[in-house]
Write an enzyme that holds these catalytic residues in place. Sequence first.
Site, PDB file in Angstrom:
ATOM      1  CE1 TYR A 126      17.105  -8.349  17.855  1.00  0.00           C
ATOM      2  CE2 TYR A 126      14.816  -7.820  18.705  1.00  0.00           C
ATOM      3  CZ  TYR A 126      15.793  -7.426  17.746  1.00  0.00           C
ATOM      4  OH  TYR A 126      15.697  -6.350  16.961  1.00  0.00           O
ATOM      5  CG  ASP A 175      -6.731 -16.178  18.721  1.00  0.00           C
ATOM      6  OD1 ASP A 175      -5.636 -15.288  18.498  1.00  0.00           O
ATOM      7  OD2 ASP A 175      -7.694 -15.988  19.785  1.00  0.00           O
ATOM      8  N   GLY A 176      -4.534 -15.521  15.843  1.00  0.00           N
ATOM      9  CA  GLY A 176      -4.444 -14.370  14.943  1.00  0.00           C
ATOM     10  C   GLY A 176      -5.156 -13.245  15.404  1.00  0.00           C
ATOM     11  N   PRO A 223       4.258 -11.358  22.016  1.00  0.00           N
ATOM     12  CG  PRO A 223       5.771  -9.788  21.841  1.00  0.00           C
ATOM     13  CD  PRO A 223       5.634 -11.099  21.195  1.00  0.00           C
TER      14      PRO A 223
HETATM   15  N1  UDP Z   1       2.972 -14.600  12.780  1.00  0.00           N
HETATM   16  C1  UDP Z   1       2.090 -15.350  12.088  1.00  0.00           C
HETATM   17  N2  UDP Z   1       2.325 -16.105  11.086  1.00  0.00           N
HETATM   18  C2  UDP Z   1       3.608 -16.322  10.502  1.00  0.00           C
HETATM   19  C3  UDP Z   1       4.603 -15.499  11.261  1.00  0.00           C
HETATM   20  C4  UDP Z   1       4.256 -14.770  12.355  1.00  0.00           C
HETATM   21  O1  UDP Z   1       0.957 -15.502  12.573  1.00  0.00           O
HETATM   22  O2  UDP Z   1       3.798 -16.739   9.466  1.00  0.00           O
HETATM   23  C5  UDP Z   1       2.620 -13.975  13.875  1.00  0.00           C
HETATM   24  C6  UDP Z   1       3.690 -13.949  15.008  1.00  0.00           C
HETATM   25  O3  UDP Z   1       3.436 -15.074  15.760  1.00  0.00           O
HETATM   26  C7  UDP Z   1       3.398 -12.651  15.921  1.00  0.00           C
HETATM   27  C8  UDP Z   1       3.154 -11.805  14.609  1.00  0.00           C
HETATM   28  O4  UDP Z   1       2.603 -12.734  13.604  1.00  0.00           O
HETATM   29  O5  UDP Z   1       2.299 -12.824  16.685  1.00  0.00           O
HETATM   30  C9  UDP Z   1       4.276 -10.780  14.297  1.00  0.00           C
HETATM   31  O6  UDP Z   1       5.363 -11.975  13.771  1.00  0.00           O
HETATM   32  P1  UDP Z   1       6.896 -11.169  13.459  1.00  0.00           P
HETATM   33  O7  UDP Z   1       7.657 -12.212  13.503  1.00  0.00           O
HETATM   34  O8  UDP Z   1       6.450 -10.679  12.084  1.00  0.00           O
HETATM   35  O9  UDP Z   1       7.253 -10.255  14.283  1.00  0.00           O
HETATM   36  P2  UDP Z   1       7.513 -10.063  15.868  1.00  0.00           P
HETATM   37  O10 UDP Z   1       6.715 -11.293  16.673  1.00  0.00           O
HETATM   38  O11 UDP Z   1       8.799  -9.751  16.170  1.00  0.00           O
HETATM   39  O12 UDP Z   1       6.711  -8.796  16.282  1.00  0.00           O
END
Ligand code: UDP
Length: 350
Positions: A172, A233-234, A301
């Site tokens: 991507y 860890d969020g 990221p």
């Molecule tokens: N994420 C999460 N729980 C979920 C789905 C995604 O914690 O159920 C995390 C993911 O690892 C990332 C962030 O949320 O760090 C945003 O993920 P998303 O797939 O929405 O967008 P992208 O990674 O493409 O920015």
Amino acid sequence: MTKPTIITALPQRRDTAPASDRKLTVVAGGAGFIGSHLCRALLGRGEAVLCLDNLQTARPSNLPGLQADPNFTFVRCDIANPLPPDVLALAPRIHRIYNLACAASPPLYQRDPEHTMLTNVVGTNHLLRLAESAGARFLLTSTSEVYGDPDIHPQAEDYRGNVNCTGPRACYDEGKRAAESLTFDYGRAGRAEVRVARIFNTYGPQMDPADGRVVSNLICQALRGDELTIYGDGSQTRSFCYVSDLVAGLLALMEAGFDGMEPVNLGNPGELTVNELLGHVIALAGEPRQVVHRPLPVDDPRRRRPDITRARELLGWEPLVPLSEGLAATYAWFEEEMRCAESGLGQGRS
Ligand code: UDP
């Protein structure tokens, strides 16, 4: 890859111009989340829209709502394949082409990485050739993923990024980077007028509940009473833009009076951690929820936030919808979707 199929005939016009004179705006990926909002906005401005979509990741109920408009035409085709002759034949009437055609959610675009790469590179080239033959202006929706796991924060357009070209996100990220190169090459050579938007995380009604994005996952889990999944860890951050703001930015960029030879970030600079987002969703649910931690996806990221100085200066654009308002509207929309599904009405609201 999906075989091209014409699904609907050309629409009846509601304006007085002869059908053969009416200008068309192409939206590739127009049945998807952002694409369907864009189609609706264009139709609302009186444009005739030709939507191309392979329906790989589109929410099925996005289409009937759009097809109710006589100025909307849908052609099922995969831009990674040569465009159908019926579409090429419309070139004299096409004046704008938006390319939003690609799965954008990591689990979905990683399911068929070859197709993701080809959609971005070969598919973009097919649309650029159409723009060249039509004399149309072309807008590529690129992505904040071109910055990879950024070591500059916030990300301005002149930052060249930190992308792992061998990892699972590369199909991507690198696909979009190559698509940008192609687009600017067409622009430099005077083969087409071009625009490139770098879209940051976007959310809102009509997200696909099965998309796997953090906003849709957390809201759907909260509504179902399931555990809320946090990857890692969020503490990683994102900056979420409400879809109506994003669409306003795309329209402004397409029509802006500049040479188009620089990418423009479109996103909301309001940055928060995934844990903070979780807090907002739990507050909307109105009661505590179980949280479960899952492994952080490869190359996820650590942080992401757009610098939108260029969009402000060039387009006079900035997002207007605060996260609290946008999330409440999105939560309410998913709640209503689930109520409809449970009562047997199924999807179909638009
Ligand atoms: N994420 C999460 N729980 C979920 C789905 C995604 O914690 O159920 C995390 C993911 O690892 C990332 C962030 O949320 O760090 C945003 O993920 P998303 O797939 O929405 O967008 P992208 O990674 O493409 O920015």
